[in-house]
Design an enzyme around this catalytic site. Structure first.
Site, PDB file in Angstrom:
ATOM      1  CG  ASP A 111      -6.840   0.793 -23.392  1.00  0.00           C
ATOM      2  OD1 ASP A 111      -7.870   0.409 -23.963  1.00  0.00           O
ATOM      3  OD2 ASP A 111      -5.877   0.049 -23.155  1.00  0.00           O
ATOM      4  N   PRO A 153       0.804  -1.228   0.000  1.00  0.00           N
ATOM      5  CG  PRO A 153      -0.850  -1.561   1.615  1.00  0.00           C
ATOM      6  CD  PRO A 153       0.463  -2.101   1.141  1.00  0.00           C
ATOM      7  CD  GLU A 205      -0.912  -5.990  11.003  1.00  0.00           C
ATOM      8  OE1 GLU A 205      -0.697  -4.762  10.916  1.00  0.00           O
ATOM      9  OE2 GLU A 205      -2.052  -6.484  10.920  1.00  0.00           O
ATOM     10  NE  ARG A 246      -6.092  -4.318 -21.482  1.00  0.00           N
ATOM     11  CZ  ARG A 246      -6.182  -3.163 -22.131  1.00  0.00           C
ATOM     12  NH1 ARG A 246      -5.338  -2.186 -21.869  1.00  0.00           N
ATOM     13  NH2 ARG A 246      -7.109  -2.970 -23.049  1.00  0.00           N
TER      14      ARG A 246
END
Length: 242
Positions: free
Chosen positions: A165, A87, A114, A151
């Protein structure tokens, strides 16, 4: 071929997704290879332990550095760019995905609990996050990276498809329509039925600008805009003000 190795406690989570749809076909054609490695194979002791309580106390468990090193170092030695899904990492963007697709070997390391022992972070060349939220582990982010990057490997999808895109040009993608021409009282814009490719392109650009302005105006700060784009945006902003 792009090879992607994944270090995870749950290799079974990668079985079906990499055998399905566009990515599955890319794997079958040999354009992309995905191998999931069970971190517990490098666990310590009779119980193959990979985690322990955090020094200093606190809730949860932390992945130990020894199993991570044993699993990741051979991949580094094989030339892989090692990416820790975390994160606190850099936000995954279209630009980053295109950069990663230019490599021929990636190794994705999935944290759990954690997180990982801080001393193991030195093994990562990059740390990547898919958003400002916390998941139970790095497996879902790893799958997002695999899908986003694979992709973009040449031959996996049409170049024209990825070039239009959302985010590829700095804007959100324009609206798309297919048959029928009328549905629930709403009709396909007539310009898309005109066969006039120049006008279609202008309409798509204008609608991409409109969608970006209303949904993600922050993207316009860095988008590559010409004078006509700026004129259209000024007209749209004036219309919104009215």
């Amino acid at each position: 071929m792009l090879r992607i190795d994944v270090v995870t406690l749950f290799p079974e989570l990668f079985d079906l997704p990499v055998r399905t749809s566009v990515i599955g076909r890319a794997v079958e054609r040999g354009l992309v290879g995905v191998v999931a490695h069970d971190l517990r194979e490098h666990g310590l002791g009779r119980h193959r332990s990979v985690d322990d309580y955090p020094y200093g106390g606190g809730a949860g468990m932390v992945l130990r550095p020894e199993p991570l090193h044993a699993a990741v170092q051979p991949l580094r030695d094989a030339g892989a760019l090692v990416i820790l899904l975390d994160p606190a990492g850099e936000r995954l963007t279209d630009a980053m995905a295109r950069e990663l697709a230019g490599h021929d070997h990636l190794a994705l390391v999935c944290g759990r609990y954690e997180g990982i022992d801080e001393r193991a972070r030195a093994m990562a060349d990059r740390e990547v996050s898919i958003g400002d939220y916390v998941l139970t582990g790095g497996e879902l982010p790893a799958l997002v990276v695999i899908d986003t990057v694979a992709r973009l490997v040449p031959g996996v999808i049409e170049d024209a498809s990825s070039a239009s895109d959302s985010f590829a040009t700095g804007l959100l993608e324009h609206p798309q329509y297919t048959r029928p021409e009328e549905y629930a009282g709403a009709v396909v814009p007539s310009v898309l039925l005109s066969g006039h490719h120049g006008e279609v392109d202008r309409w798509r650009r204008r609608e991409a600008l409109r969608r970006t302005l209303t949904r993600r105006p922050d993207l316009l700060e860095t988008a590559d805009l010409d004078e006509e784009d700026r004129r259209w945006l000024a007209e749209m902003r004036e219309g919104m003000a009215d």
